[in-house]
Scaffold this active site. Structure first.
Site, PDB file in Angstrom:
ATOM      1  N   LYS A 114     -53.121  67.274  87.223  1.00 52.57           N
ATOM      2  CA  LYS A 114     -52.700  66.022  85.870  1.00 52.57           C
ATOM      3  C   LYS A 114     -52.137  65.305  86.417  1.00 52.57           C
ATOM      4  CE  LYS A 114     -49.981  65.550  81.402  1.00 52.57           C
ATOM      5  NZ  LYS A 114     -48.935  65.635  80.892  1.00 52.57           N
TER       6      LYS A 114
ATOM      7  N   ASP B  22     -29.180  47.545  51.348  1.00 50.98           N
ATOM      8  CA  ASP B  22     -30.300  46.858  52.368  1.00 50.98           C
ATOM      9  C   ASP B  22     -30.707  47.416  53.793  1.00 50.98           C
ATOM     10  OD1 ASP B  22     -27.610  47.189  53.882  1.00 50.98           O
ATOM     11  OD2 ASP B  22     -27.187  45.114  53.690  1.00 50.98           O
ATOM     12  N   GLY B  23     -30.074  48.734  53.383  1.00 49.16           N
ATOM     13  CA  GLY B  23     -31.245  49.217  54.570  1.00 49.16           C
ATOM     14  C   GLY B  23     -29.351  50.255  56.139  1.00 49.16           C
ATOM     15  N   GLU B  24     -28.373  49.374  55.200  1.00 48.80           N
ATOM     16  CA  GLU B  24     -27.679  49.674  56.402  1.00 48.80           C
ATOM     17  C   GLU B  24     -26.556  50.975  55.279  1.00 48.80           C
ATOM     18  OE1 GLU B  24     -24.918  46.868  57.007  1.00 48.80           O
ATOM     19  OE2 GLU B  24     -25.618  45.220  57.326  1.00 48.80           O
TER      20      GLU B  24
ATOM     21  N   THR C  33     -52.210  68.655  76.951  1.00 52.38           N
ATOM     22  CA  THR C  33     -51.866  69.048  77.455  1.00 52.38           C
ATOM     23  C   THR C  33     -51.962  70.225  77.952  1.00 52.38           C
ATOM     24  OG1 THR C  33     -50.388  67.351  78.203  1.00 52.38           O
ATOM     25  CG2 THR C  33     -50.800  69.178  79.382  1.00 52.38           C
TER      26      THR C  33
END
Length: 323
Positions: A201, A34-36, A234
């Protein structure tokens, strides 16, 4: 002393363990359908000084939030198992750039992250070249140990540019102190007076502007130093400005290379001759041309020595002296 490295930072953890001449302590990380997930130490941690290594960045194994959650749960499990002290070694600290309100009702996320760490019972956090040191130290109420990679980078460039003209550049006003500290180390060991260059910047709604440069870069090898490279825009902007003003070559330096999906295209531009980074984040190379320009310097020995001194009561001030 016990040292654990969660799977996302296993390679870096093994480098540290190698420097300490110990083996990483065993632990379990288990996934559920269940993703846990769950994680736990597989050795006795009672009354031990425990160091847990996890760099908090996104990657193939999950998002930044997933890495943070995994670390918090493992810390809590170690705390519940009666460790004497818990130090989290976080080479890259997520959300460190969100350290103040820039718009109405903005979150100060670094403070919330600090509260999460403190809630699960850490005694100390160890990291390197955090985005804003003052904000980091003020956010955490536990012990904060901040390492710096500037001596490692300086050693590399002192060897590389023995007989060449050097200038050190900050790509924005916020990084001036970082650049100036780096410049002073190079001056001390080269015996030369080196200029500090500053690039204007401004950022609004994700758009960067400003092209003024303070300082003379003509005929110089310019080292642009920052804490982090994400897209690289940057760095590239600053590099092109330097070349337009007559710089011989431009080198980009940053401790943390999070490299977004656009970084390969942006940083492959010939305006930047070389990109020098640390291994605080596992290297993701989104572009083959970029691979040829990257130089990785390891900060694992520095972390290993810091861990050794923390455990033995040694001085980190002496470790970080500009020698």
């Amino acid at each position: 002393m016990l040292v654990f490295a969660l799977e996302n930072s296993r390679e870096f953890g093994e480098k540290i363990a190698g420097e300490l001449d110990i083996a990483l302590s065993d632990h379990e990380e288990r996934e559920f359908e269940d993703g846990e997930h769950k994680s736990r130490p597989l050795v006795n941690v009672r009354n031990q000084d425990v160091f847990i290594i996890q760099s908090l960045h996104g990657g193939r194994q999950g998002s930044v939030n997933d890495m943070l959650c995994r670390l918090l749960f493992f810390v809590a499990a170690v705390k519940d198992a009666s460790a004497k002290s818990i130090s989290v070694v976080v080479p890259y600290l997520c959300y460190a750039r969100k350290d103040r309100r820039t718009k109405a009702r903005d979150p100060v996320t670094i403070r919330y992250v600090a509260q999460l760490f403190e809630a699960v019972g850490i005694d100390r956090i160890v990291n390197i070249d955090v985005h804003n040191l003052q904000a980091f130290q003020n956010a955490f109420r536990c012990i904060t140990e901040h390492l710096e990679a500037k001596n490692i980078f300086a050693g590399y460039f002192l060897e590389k540019f023995r007989d060449k003209e050097i200038a050190v550049m900050s790509p924005d006003f916020g990084g001036v102190k970082r650049a100036d500290d780096f410049r002073k180390i190079l001056e001390k060991h080269s015996g030369k007076s080196l200029p500090l260059i500053i690039m204007e910047k401004m950022r609004s709604k994700g758009v960067i502007s400003g092209d003024a440069i303070v300082g003379d870069v003509k005929g110089k090898n310019v080292i642009i130093i920052d804490d982090l490279i994400a897209s690289g825009s940057t760095m590239l902007r600053a590099a092109k400005a330097c070349l337009n003003l007559g710089a011989d070559a431009v080198y980009a330096v940053a401790t943390h290379a999070s490299f977004s999906s656009r970084a390969g295209e942006i940083l492959s531009d010939d305006a930047i001759r070389e990109i020098v980074i640390s291994d605080s984040i596992p290297l993701k190379l989104p572009h083959s041309k970029l691979q040829q320009k990257i130089k990785v310097l390891s900060v694992a020995p520095l972390f290993a020595e810091a861990i050794k001194r923390i455990h033995a009561g040694g001085s980190l001030v002496d470790l970080l002296k500009d020698e």
